[in-house]
Scaffold this motif. Sequence first.
Motif, PDB file in Angstrom:
ATOM      1  N   HIS A 119      15.335  63.865  43.141  1.00 42.49           N
ATOM      2  CA  HIS A 119      14.278  63.650  42.147  1.00 42.49           C
ATOM      3  C   HIS A 119      14.000  62.166  41.887  1.00 42.49           C
ATOM      4  O   HIS A 119      13.048  61.831  41.187  1.00 42.49           O
ATOM      5  CB  HIS A 119      14.662  64.310  40.818  1.00 42.49           C
ATOM      6  N   LEU A 120      14.856  61.272  42.424  1.00 43.80           N
ATOM      7  CA  LEU A 120      14.738  59.846  42.114  1.00 43.80           C
ATOM      8  C   LEU A 120      13.789  59.129  43.065  1.00 43.80           C
ATOM      9  O   LEU A 120      13.842  59.332  44.274  1.00 43.80           O
ATOM     10  CB  LEU A 120      16.119  59.184  42.174  1.00 43.80           C
ATOM     11  N   GLN A 121      12.934  58.296  42.494  1.00 50.03           N
ATOM     12  CA  GLN A 121      11.996  57.516  43.300  1.00 50.03           C
ATOM     13  C   GLN A 121      12.695  56.247  43.775  1.00 50.03           C
ATOM     14  O   GLN A 121      13.184  55.465  42.952  1.00 50.03           O
ATOM     15  CB  GLN A 121      10.767  57.158  42.460  1.00 50.03           C
ATOM     16  N   PRO A 122      12.789  56.009  45.090  1.00 48.58           N
ATOM     17  CA  PRO A 122      13.477  54.797  45.587  1.00 48.58           C
ATOM     18  C   PRO A 122      12.833  53.518  45.077  1.00 48.58           C
ATOM     19  O   PRO A 122      11.644  53.468  44.759  1.00 48.58           O
ATOM     20  CB  PRO A 122      13.317  54.924  47.108  1.00 48.58           C
ATOM     21  N   ASN A 123      13.662  52.471  45.002  1.00 43.81           N
ATOM     22  CA  ASN A 123      13.225  51.115  44.624  1.00 43.81           C
ATOM     23  C   ASN A 123      12.667  51.032  43.203  1.00 43.81           C
ATOM     24  O   ASN A 123      11.799  50.220  42.923  1.00 43.81           O
ATOM     25  CB  ASN A 123      12.179  50.591  45.615  1.00 43.81           C
ATOM     26  N   THR A 124      13.183  51.879  42.301  1.00 47.62           N
ATOM     27  CA  THR A 124      12.683  51.842  40.918  1.00 47.62           C
ATOM     28  C   THR A 124      13.790  51.667  39.890  1.00 47.62           C
ATOM     29  O   THR A 124      13.538  51.814  38.698  1.00 47.62           O
ATOM     30  CB  THR A 124      11.891  53.125  40.591  1.00 47.62           C
ATOM     31  N   LEU A 166      26.572  50.545  31.606  1.00 48.18           N
ATOM     32  CA  LEU A 166      25.260  50.010  31.938  1.00 48.18           C
ATOM     33  C   LEU A 166      24.258  51.156  31.909  1.00 48.18           C
ATOM     34  O   LEU A 166      24.581  52.293  32.278  1.00 48.18           O
ATOM     35  CB  LEU A 166      25.253  49.363  33.323  1.00 48.18           C
ATOM     36  N   LEU A 167      23.042  50.854  31.467  1.00 49.40           N
ATOM     37  CA  LEU A 167      21.966  51.846  31.397  1.00 49.40           C
ATOM     38  C   LEU A 167      20.828  51.383  32.295  1.00 49.40           C
ATOM     39  O   LEU A 167      20.457  50.205  32.293  1.00 49.40           O
ATOM     40  CB  LEU A 167      21.482  51.985  29.947  1.00 49.40           C
ATOM     41  N   TYR A 168      20.278  52.321  33.058  1.00 45.92           N
ATOM     42  CA  TYR A 168      19.167  52.016  33.962  1.00 45.92           C
ATOM     43  C   TYR A 168      17.985  52.931  33.662  1.00 45.92           C
ATOM     44  O   TYR A 168      18.160  54.102  33.309  1.00 45.92           O
ATOM     45  CB  TYR A 168      19.558  52.235  35.429  1.00 45.92           C
ATOM     46  N   THR A 169      16.799  52.408  33.851  1.00 47.58           N
ATOM     47  CA  THR A 169      15.600  53.231  33.888  1.00 47.58           C
ATOM     48  C   THR A 169      15.264  53.484  35.348  1.00 47.58           C
ATOM     49  O   THR A 169      15.378  52.584  36.180  1.00 47.58           O
ATOM     50  CB  THR A 169      14.408  52.511  33.228  1.00 47.58           C
ATOM     51  N   GLY A 178       6.560  61.572  38.552  1.00 43.64           N
ATOM     52  CA  GLY A 178       5.755  60.606  37.818  1.00 43.64           C
ATOM     53  C   GLY A 178       6.311  60.219  36.467  1.00 43.64           C
ATOM     54  O   GLY A 178       5.794  59.309  35.818  1.00 43.64           O
ATOM     55  N   LYS A 179       7.381  60.875  36.029  1.00 44.71           N
ATOM     56  CA  LYS A 179       7.988  60.551  34.734  1.00 44.71           C
ATOM     57  C   LYS A 179       9.141  59.565  34.937  1.00 44.71           C
ATOM     58  O   LYS A 179       9.502  59.223  36.061  1.00 44.71           O
ATOM     59  CB  LYS A 179       8.476  61.829  34.051  1.00 44.71           C
ATOM     60  N   GLU A 180       9.734  59.132  33.817  1.00 45.86           N
ATOM     61  CA  GLU A 180      10.878  58.230  33.863  1.00 45.86           C
ATOM     62  C   GLU A 180      12.112  58.917  33.280  1.00 45.86           C
ATOM     63  O   GLU A 180      11.996  59.832  32.456  1.00 45.86           O
ATOM     64  CB  GLU A 180      10.604  56.952  33.067  1.00 45.86           C
ATOM     65  N   ALA A 181      13.276  58.464  33.722  1.00 46.19           N
ATOM     66  CA  ALA A 181      14.538  58.969  33.172  1.00 46.19           C
ATOM     67  C   ALA A 181      15.502  57.795  33.070  1.00 46.19           C
ATOM     68  O   ALA A 181      15.213  56.683  33.520  1.00 46.19           O
ATOM     69  CB  ALA A 181      15.111  60.066  34.063  1.00 46.19           C
TER      70      ALA A 181
END
Length: 329
Positions: free
Chosen positions: A37-42, A62-65, A71-74
């Motif tokens: 489900h993860l978009q590469p390079n983001t 550490l927290l990452y977006t 098309g959504k963010e997590a």
Amino acid sequence: MTEISKHHDLFFKKVFSRPDAAEAFALNFLPPNVTGHLQPNTFRPCKGSFVDERLKEHFSDLLYTVDLKNGKEAYVYLLFEHKSSPERTTAYQLLRYLTRICEHTTEGGTKPVRQVLPVVLYHGTDPWNVPLNFSGLYEPPQTVWSGLLDFTYILCDLSAYSDEEIKSPALFNATLSLGLLLMKNFFRPDLSKRLKEYFEVVGNMEQQTALQFLEAVFHYLGAARERVTPAEVGQALKDSLGRKGETYMYSLVDKWIDEGVEKGMQQGMLRGVASLTIRQLTRRFGELDESTQKRIQQLPLEELERLGEDLLDFPDRSALDDWLDRAAH
């Protein structure tokens, strides 16, 4: 926070604050049903920590977006447990931190709650034998009410991976590979014997990147002084990378002297450079007498560096004595 905890914290953040290393970790160590489900390079690191001050001896975070393919963010929340044995209440601590993340990222409830993926990275020597889900902390019976609070976190126990898997070309990110290898084997009594193999990945780094990361590596290994000395680190660099390894060693010591890094570390590194030079000379001419070794150990860094280059041209043992006599004047 204890001194060794600070070393773990700083090194973990040095490795994983790089978006390329964080993404390589996620894509290679998280389950396929997640990575799909993860978009590469983001991957983008977020500022701040959610760990209680009193628990920083045990945890770093550490927290990452990250963008999702829909098309959504997590968020991906990485909690590094740097004790040598697992903390039974890890799931409870995670619940507290996840709540704080929601409070922080929704800005008081004015923004929608995003998905947060909790991941625990563990490098201890004891097996991970504590619950992976929150319901495992309840006293039995756990099925009295199906609506009991529950969630499951993803565990990455580095002891479950071989060194070869961590160095795999399929993974390959040099910073991540070396970082995980050192964290995984930090508590091993034979750490010094493994460094030559681990430093091989540095050969894949651009020189400036390698120097910056090796500085963090030397600081980190400074917390394992009973298992590895500066001289052993220097020898491993040379044995693994040859002249490039020596160049890195000299550059780091020179930089630390310029920056006024703590005297103990400077002196330890200088002894390491001197020991490396003595070993090179011993291989060429046999065992050096104590007086000659002492003269070499007293040389400043720039002279040690010059000796390291000139010794390749010495035709015999007497050339070393002549060199040291000239350096003394």
